[in-house]
Enzyme design. Structure first.
Site, PDB file in Angstrom:
ATOM      1  N   GLU A 260       0.980  -0.990   0.104  1.00 51.86           N
ATOM      2  CA  GLU A 260      -0.057  -0.052   0.123  1.00 51.86           C
ATOM      3  C   GLU A 260       0.833   1.270  -0.010  1.00 51.86           C
ATOM      4  OE1 GLU A 260      -2.774  -0.149   3.092  1.00 51.86           O
ATOM      5  OE2 GLU A 260      -3.737  -1.901   2.597  1.00 51.86           O
ATOM      6  N   HIS A 278      -8.241   1.172   1.698  1.00 52.80           N
ATOM      7  CA  HIS A 278      -8.000   1.003   3.057  1.00 52.80           C
ATOM      8  C   HIS A 278      -8.868   2.115   3.689  1.00 52.80           C
ATOM      9  CE1 HIS A 278      -4.904  -0.325   6.075  1.00 52.80           C
ATOM     10  NE2 HIS A 278      -6.060  -0.098   6.643  1.00 52.80           N
TER      11      HIS A 278
END
Length: 525
Positions: A260, A278
């Site tokens: 990420e 997220h």
């Protein structure tokens, strides 16, 4: 006044809480790695979210740092072993965004069941593909929870309200807790074979990494739908892509990824796949909650010693801290005494409590004993890194709680096993506040432990105290306190005396040369 740095964007209420507790706070989000490293030495506390990386390199520069507080659950961006070795408490806020994350998992279950994102894109592009998006109901389906902790239990509650059947795989889930939640506890293989939907709610550890591996995905029920709002790395992403393409997995929705920010991922563009960036904790309420909680927890620690939601030391509430403080001082003194007496030859240690001490939380007392004991190895040891240092040294630690009534209303005893046999010291509190040694090496001796002291083991014989006093007087060493203990008349005796000046090696050698002296050690508290 303690000083805290908020290095990530955080709700303003966090800074307000720090200031209200008498803590100086600087808000500096967006610092580069080098900029943060240049100033971190000025701070006692560091409040972060996910952007700041608390690395070993940063911790080495954090010369005054006592606590790192993560506003959120995940601490993948904190090197916890390095923080523990440095003596820095690492806290998170596991409950502030639990509802938000659980609701996101439920939302993604609906989305993957009804293909809502795909239907939205199709409709807004001018199509009307009503027959293309044939979804499934949640009612009556079996939901398999991998992880039934705080967030997983909330998901279970919501799913039961949707009239789903809920089964759960969690090694830490007790049968009693499963009944309370209204779920069926099952083995992982059973869950994979039965679940129509699978949601994951577990941290990423060596045991949970790729829990949905290629092999486990192949064991799932054909047509299963999978949701992950927990941690990237719990699912083999390449294997999931292949399972989606083959039709074995009917749909998957991921809020977290191995890497990420996930700007490129093998799953992107795969039919039946839904992705969010997220967002599990991204609600206004959750961000306010975690900011408030992290500020309150860090303030408690810096101002009162209270420890809440720490990942590398026992919790100690702000209410417990004042009551335990004198016990922890006593425990640290006893640990330090036994460490200085025995040295580095300890194989295991037992910490025993009785009387009033037996009713208290034993973990902080044990941590304080180890903090004192481990000072023979390191001068930077504290309650955070002492247990890790003890474990690294292979030291076996045992806690014993006695219900019996002894000679004192409260007692803490520390026994160290050595090649020469067990060595024990014990202490109590006078007036529930003042630590006092009451026994050393099996002999009764009552004294405070403070400053510079000298321990002497000698033969109990007339004239010894006079010779010792003369030796100290000739060296211009003033005696503060003087306490004696002995096993029997004419047998072994011990003496503890505090002095007003540092005792050098030469004086110790002169004392050791006195008739009847068996051992001499300088002590410092």
């Amino acid at each position: 006044m303690p000083k805290v740095l908020i290095s990530d964007s955080m709700d303003p209420k966090a800074a307000e809480i720090f200031r209200a507790n008498g803590i100086e706070v600087d808000e500096k989000p967006g610092l580069s790695k080098d900029e943060l490293k240049a100033i971190i030495g000025d701070y006692d506390g560091l409040a972060i979210r996910s952007a700041t990386k608390v690395t070993k390199e940063l911790l080495e520069a954090a010369t005054n740092l006592k606590v790192v507080g993560r506003a959120g659950i995940g601490v993948d961006n904190v090197d916890i072993p390095a923080a523990s070795a440095k003596g820095v408490v690492v806290m998170n806020t596991p409950f502030g965004n639990s509802i938000t994350t659980a609701e996101h998992a439920i939302a993604l279950m609906f989305a993957v069941a009804r293909e809502l994102p795909q239907a939205d894109v199709s409709t807004q592009s001018g199509k009307w593909e009503k027959n293309r998006f044939m979804g499934v109901e949640l009612t009556g389906k079996t939901l398999g929870l991998i992880g039934a902790g705080n967030i997983g239990s909330i998901v279970a509650e919501r799913a039961l309200g949707l009239r789903m059947r809920v089964i759960a795989y969690d090694p830490f889930l007790t049968p009693e807790r499963a009944i309370d939640l209204g779920v069926e506890k099952v083995a992982l293989a059973d869950l994979l074979a039965r679940a129509d939907f699978i949601t994951l709610h577990t941290p990423l550890t060596d045991q949970t990494r790729n829990v949905l591996s290629r092999e486990n995905l192949a064991r799932t029920k054909k047509g299963v739908r999978i949701v992950n709002c927990a941690r990237g790395g719990l699912i083999d992403e390449v294997a999931l892509k292949e399972a989606l393409e083959s039709g074995h997995v009917a749909g998957a929705a991921l809020d977290v990824f191995v890497e990420e920010p996930a700007k490129a991922n093998p799953l992107f563009g795969t039919p039946g796949f839904i992705a969010t960036p997220h967002l599990g904790a991204s609600t206004t309420e959750a961000q306010v909650n975690v900011a408030i909680q992290v500020a309150e927890q860090m303030s408690d620690y810096l101002m009162t010693g209270g420890v809440t939601n720490a990942l590398n030391m026992p919790s100690l509430s702000a209410e417990e801290a004042p009551k335990l403080k004198p016990y922890m001082e006593l425990a640290q003194q006893l640990g330090s005494l036994i460490g200085q007496l025995v040295g580095r030859h300890i194989t295991n240690v037992a910490i025993e409590v009785e009387g009033a001490a037996a009713d208290l939380n034993p973990k902080p007392i044990t941590g304080a004993v180890l903090a004192g004991l481990m000072r023979v190895y390191s001068d930077t040891v504290n309650m955070v890194n002492a247990p890790f240092l003890a474990k690294a040294r292979g030291l076996d630690v045992r806690e014993v709680r006695h219900d019996r009534e002894g000679d004192y209303h409260t007692l803490v005893r520390v026994t160290a096993n050595t090649p020469d046999g067990p060595k024990s010291v014990a202490g109590t509190l006078f007036g529930n506040a003042k630590p006092r040694l009451v026994e050393m090496l099996g002999m009764g001796i009552e004294t405070e432990l403070f400053g510079e002291m000298i321990y002497i083991a000698n033969d109990d014989a007339p004239g010894f105290i006079g010779r010792l006093g003369s030796t100290l007087g000739e060296a211009a060493i003033n005696i503060g306190t003087f306490q004696l203990g002995r096993r029997s008349a004419g047998g072994e005796a011990v003496l503890l005396l505090s002095v007003d000046h540092h005792v050098d090696r030469g004086l110790l050698e002169r004392i050791k040369a006195l008739p009847g002296v068996r051992e001499v050690k300088p002590l410092r508290f």
